[in-house]
Design a protein around this motif. Structure first.
Motif, PDB file in Angstrom:
ATOM      1  N   ASP A 158       0.819  -1.211   0.000  1.00  0.00           N
ATOM      2  CA  ASP A 158       0.000   0.000   0.000  1.00  0.00           C
ATOM      3  C   ASP A 158       0.858   1.268   0.000  1.00  0.00           C
ATOM      4  OD1 ASP A 158      -2.088  -1.736   0.104  1.00  0.00           O
ATOM      5  OD2 ASP A 158      -2.478  -1.486   2.254  1.00  0.00           O
ATOM      6  N   ARG A 174      -5.804  -9.805   2.784  1.00  0.00           N
ATOM      7  CA  ARG A 174      -6.107  -8.407   2.507  1.00  0.00           C
ATOM      8  C   ARG A 174      -7.114  -7.876   3.525  1.00  0.00           C
ATOM      9  NH1 ARG A 174      -4.464  -3.883   1.737  1.00  0.00           N
ATOM     10  NH2 ARG A 174      -3.139  -4.573   0.022  1.00  0.00           N
ATOM     11  N   ASN A 219      -6.541  -4.846   6.172  1.00  0.00           N
ATOM     12  CA  ASN A 219      -7.423  -3.687   6.243  1.00  0.00           C
ATOM     13  C   ASN A 219      -7.927  -3.401   7.655  1.00  0.00           C
ATOM     14  OD1 ASN A 219      -7.105  -3.331   3.535  1.00  0.00           O
ATOM     15  ND2 ASN A 219      -9.067  -4.263   2.964  1.00  0.00           N
TER      16      ASN A 219
END
Lengths: 336, 531
Positions: free
Chosen positions: A96, A317, A321
């Motif tokens: 990211d 993922r 998050n």
């Protein structure tokens, strides 16, 4: 006295020069996997390819995030080619942050899709499990708990150790609960753990040690930590919790290729090597007993088949998050 | 006398480039929002109630640990340096050992000994017949106990350096009018206040920026918050903002110290004259011996025996040393170089600060203390931001970068150490030498340095020892393929190889002790030459 000092200075300079001469690196890897496990594998790569490997090994004192922060700080002028993490969530953070570049290694073709980033930014292999370690002398006759939800019951009051859940795999585990159970249930569970007198220690190793020393009978930790103690003959064993429920969280090693890697060809070769079945097998045979994520990889008898474990159904993922939310809540809850 | 301009400029350049510039870089990055993952608003930068709680924990620990270290360190220094205590030479060396054991190791040893089911608690429980563990090591007092024991040698080392250079004529004069107890309390000890305060401030700074020991002892402290910003939230800006209270607290402390010492003279007019007085202890001798013995029992014997027991047979030492030889050599050479550079730069900086006047002197003094309490992770990130760019990449990619990191981290400590000794030095001595030669370097080399050599040696040793154990900065700037010894030790610690960790720690201890003895021997031997 002055001449003696001059000699000391000269000796120092020579030593410095020698260290500096060792710098002509062919491939640079930053790794957070314990050096005792990773170094022999990197040496095997050197032997096989003739490419010399320069590594920076992380240490627990910086809780595997030292190198992540270094990679972020070095982003404008990357020095590393490969990041080999014993974890998965931080690798996604690096993605990211724009630190990684995609690379789909041919070695990874038979690795199940759940262990690969959809865009090729990271690949997982050789997993550890988040387990409960227990002291056989203290819990010998009674039944150890089979679910993490038992741990909030009065029976286990003050009897459980857990690492500060802001770092390492413990943070990943809490984020996984957020992803699977939702924020409300997870936070209620964490509050209940705290109310039940969970002992917060400074790492998974310390959690294991508290159980080995008999200070508490139970602790959250990782398979590799428990296995080292079992091999050393300590009276401990492990439980893969929630086999009848949400399952046990599996945390793979991950490798990733760095954006702007100074030695990109060699870096890719190292990734191909690390993702090979042989390396996964080696990691299963060493004391860390990392569980191969592929079928048919050679492993010792005490390492369970991945297929036999009820693995928690959660996307990495999705875990990544939830890391920040989990960290912010845990930070407040366990501040004191 | 002032030192040559080029020397002063070079030393200050080292200070500014190594220690200040990375902080400026961090400040710029933080202000520019670089690295802030979320949009940090001003409100987020104010401390939350739980952060205030953590800050007060940290302050309590830092005050407690520095008070304990002073309470142990000052009497220890006095008894071993200025009395006829039997065994003082051995005591005067052994007290350094706690500094050579990583503080985390002290914490692990004590946490195992004093745990609920540890040997000490078991014994106490059986003999006293009580149910709960009587001593709670996992508490703020527990942290204070461990840090005080681990760091008191800072106070002792510097206080001893000061005691050796106190003007004997002042003491003799005091003794004409009052008994030894009063003259020690009212003349001798006040004269070494700069030294003992410097040592105490070191303990305070380490206790407030380090979270390794509290972490092992399960006490939440403020610096963890800074670490969390990096490692869990990846928010550089918030991390920088959270470090500000630490800087403010430390600068306030430095200011307080300056206020305490204001308008007082520490100059020793008869420096270099050997023959400081040693007091006879009389009936207090056995008490003094008991005091030194129990301090060393707790801070040296206990951890060393525990480590030796964990390490086991000699075979372990041979094996771990074989594997660690390269990293030991790296650490040793880097730490020696860093200590040398730092001590010289610190001398010049402290000298030029003392020889400047009025407001300039005060502001220079504060400036040198700004980088004191910067957590290593911030310093490391700042160093990367500053040096890892095309123009200076050659330096960043080299092993010299680790030396830069050590110098940046420890220069304020070295300046502090030398400053106290320079305060004892009368400028008249330098001025007098100036009549004989205009060569200022020669004066510095033949008059000033020999007279403050104990302060210089203390500074050198402090930087050397700290660099040998440094982890936070070096992990962030060490070039790939180079390994320092602490990295290796902590890696093994994570792996759970208790025996190897213990053996390697003892090897490290032995090597550091050898260097300390050599340096102290060099400076000690010189005393007779100039006497």
């Amino acid at each position: 006295m002055r001449s003696r000092l001059a000699w000391v200075g000269l000796a120092c300079l020579l030593a410095l020069g020698r260290s500096a001469a060792a710098l002509g690196a062919d491939v640079v890897v930053y790794t957070s996997l314990d050096q005792v496990y990773s170094q022999p594998i990197l040496e095997a790569f050197e032997k096989e390819t003739g490419i010399s490997v320069k590594a920076v090994y992380d240490v627990e004192a910086s809780k595997t995030t030292g190198l992540v922060n270094r990679l972020i700080a070095e982003r404008k002028r990357p020095r590393a080619d490969v990041f080999w993490s014993s974890e998965v969530a931080q690798t996604l953070v690096l993605k990211d942050k724009g630190v990684l570049a995609p690379y789909r290694s041919p070695s990874a073709e038979d690795i199940p899709a759940q262990f690969k980033g959809p865009e090729g930014y990271w690949t997982g292999f050789a997993a550890r499990a988040r387990v409960l370690v227990y002291n056989k002398n203290l819990l010998g006759l009674s039944d150890p708990p089979q679910s993490i939800f038992d741990l909030t019951k009065p029976r286990w009051r003050g009897k459980l150790a857990m690492a500060y859940p802001l770092f390492g795999t413990t943070a990943t585990q809490v984020a996984a609960w957020y992803a699977v159970l939702g924020a409300e249930r997870t936070e209620a569970y964490l509050r209940a753990l705290k109310a039940n007198g969970v002992v917060i220690v400074n790492g998974n190793g310390a959690s294991r040690d508290a159980v080995v020393q008999g200070e508490v009978p139970l602790g959250f930790t990782d398979t590799d930590d428990v296995n080292v103690a079992i091999q050393a003959g300590k009276p401990v064993a492990m439980i893969f919790p929630d086999r009848d429920g949400m399952g046990t969280l599996m945390i793979p090693n991950t490798v990733a290729f760095l954006a702007g890697a100074p030695h990109s060809q060699e870096g890719k070769r190292l990734i191909d090597f690390l993702l090979s079945r042989e390396v996964e097998s080696r990691l299963a045979f060493c004391q860390s007993m990392q569980i191969p994520v592929r079928e048919g990889v050679k492993k010792p008898a005490n390492v369970p088949d991945f297929g036999d474990i009820r693995a928690m159904q959660v996307g990495y993922r999705d875990i990544a998050n939830h890391m920040e939310q989990a960290a912010r809540f845990s930070r407040e809850l366990f501040a004191r | 006398m002032r030192l040559p301009r080029w020397a002063v400029a070079a030393a200050w350049a080292i200070f500014v480039l190594a220690a200040l510039a990375p902080l400026a870089q961090l400040g710029l990055d933080a202000a520019g929002g670089d690295g802030a993952s979320t949009s940090t608003t001003l409100r987020d930068l104010l401390l939350s109630p739980s952060q205030w709680q953590l800050l007060s924990n940290s302050l309590a620990i830092a005050c407690g640990a520095s008070a304990l270290a002073a309470a142990i360190g000052v009497p220890f220094a006095f008894v071993t340096e200025r009395t006829e205590l039997p065994g003082r030479d051995i005591f005067g060396i052994l007290y350094l050992v706690p500094l050579l054991i990583p503080p985390q190791m002290h914490a692990v040893v004590w946490s195992r000994l004093l745990a609920e089911n540890g040997p000490v608690s078991q014994t106490l429980r059986e003999t006293l017949g009580i149910s709960a563990a009587p001593i709670g090591i996992f508490s703020i007092p527990g942290v204070i106990f461990v840090l005080g024991l681990a760091y008191f040698p800072f106070v002792t080392l510097l206080t001893r350096a000061g005691l050796r250079s106190v003007d004997p004529s002042l003491e003799e004069a005091a003794l004409l009018r009052q008994g030894p107890l009063r003259s020690v309390a009212r003349v001798t000890l006040p004269l070494v206040v700069p030294h003992l305060l410097a040592g105490t401030i070191f303990v305070f700074v380490f206790a407030i920026i380090d979270f390794g020991v509290p972490d092992i002892l399960r006490v939440r402290v403020y610096p963890v918050e800074i670490f969390v910003q990096f490692s869990a939230l990846y928010d550089k800006r918030a991390a920088v903002a959270l470090a500000l209270p630490l800087l403010i607290v430390t600068l306030a402390l430095v200011g307080l110290q300056a206020r305490l010492m204001r308008e007082r003279a520490y100059v020793s007019f008869s420096q270099g004259i050997a023959g400081t007085r040693r007091y006879s202890l009389g009936r207090a001798r056995s008490w003094a011996w008991l005091f030194c013995g129990s301090v060393l029992g707790l801070s040296v014997v206990t951890p060393v025996v525990a480590l030796a027991a964990a390490a086991g047979p000699i075979r372990t030492y041979v094996e771990v040393t074989k594997g660690a030889l390269a990293s030991l050599e790296t650490s040793l050479s880097l730490a020696l170089i860093a200590a040398g550079i730092t001590a010289v730069a610190a001398f010049v900086i402290a000298h030029s600060t003392l020889r400047s006047r009025g407001a300039l002197r005060m502001s220079l003094h504060y400036l040198t203390q700004v980088p004191f309490a910067v957590p290593p992770i911030l310093l490391g990130i700042g160093l990367i931001g500053l040096w890892n760019r095309p123009l200076t990449g050659w330096l960043y990619d080299s092993v010299a970068m680790v030396v830069v990191g050590y110098v940046a981290h420890f220069l304020p400590f070295a300046i502090r150490s030398v400053y106290g000794s320079l305060q004892q030095l009368s400028p008249a001595l330098e001025e007098a030498a100036w009549l004989a030669t205009p060569n200022r370097l020669r004066i510095a080399g033949q008059i000033t340095v020999p007279l403050v050599r104990r302060g210089l040696a203390a500074a050198f040793l402090i930087v050397f020892v700290l660099a040998m154990g440094e982890l936070g900065v070096s992990l962030l700037v060490v070039p790939p393929g180079i390994e320092t010894l602490p990295v290796r030790i902590y890696n093994l610690m994570h792996y759970g190889a208790d025996a190897s960790v213990a053996a390697l720690s003892l090897v490290l201890l032995a090597v550091e002790l050898a260097v300390c003895l050599a340096v102290l021997g060099l400076t000690h031997g010189n005393r007779r030459a100039d006497g």
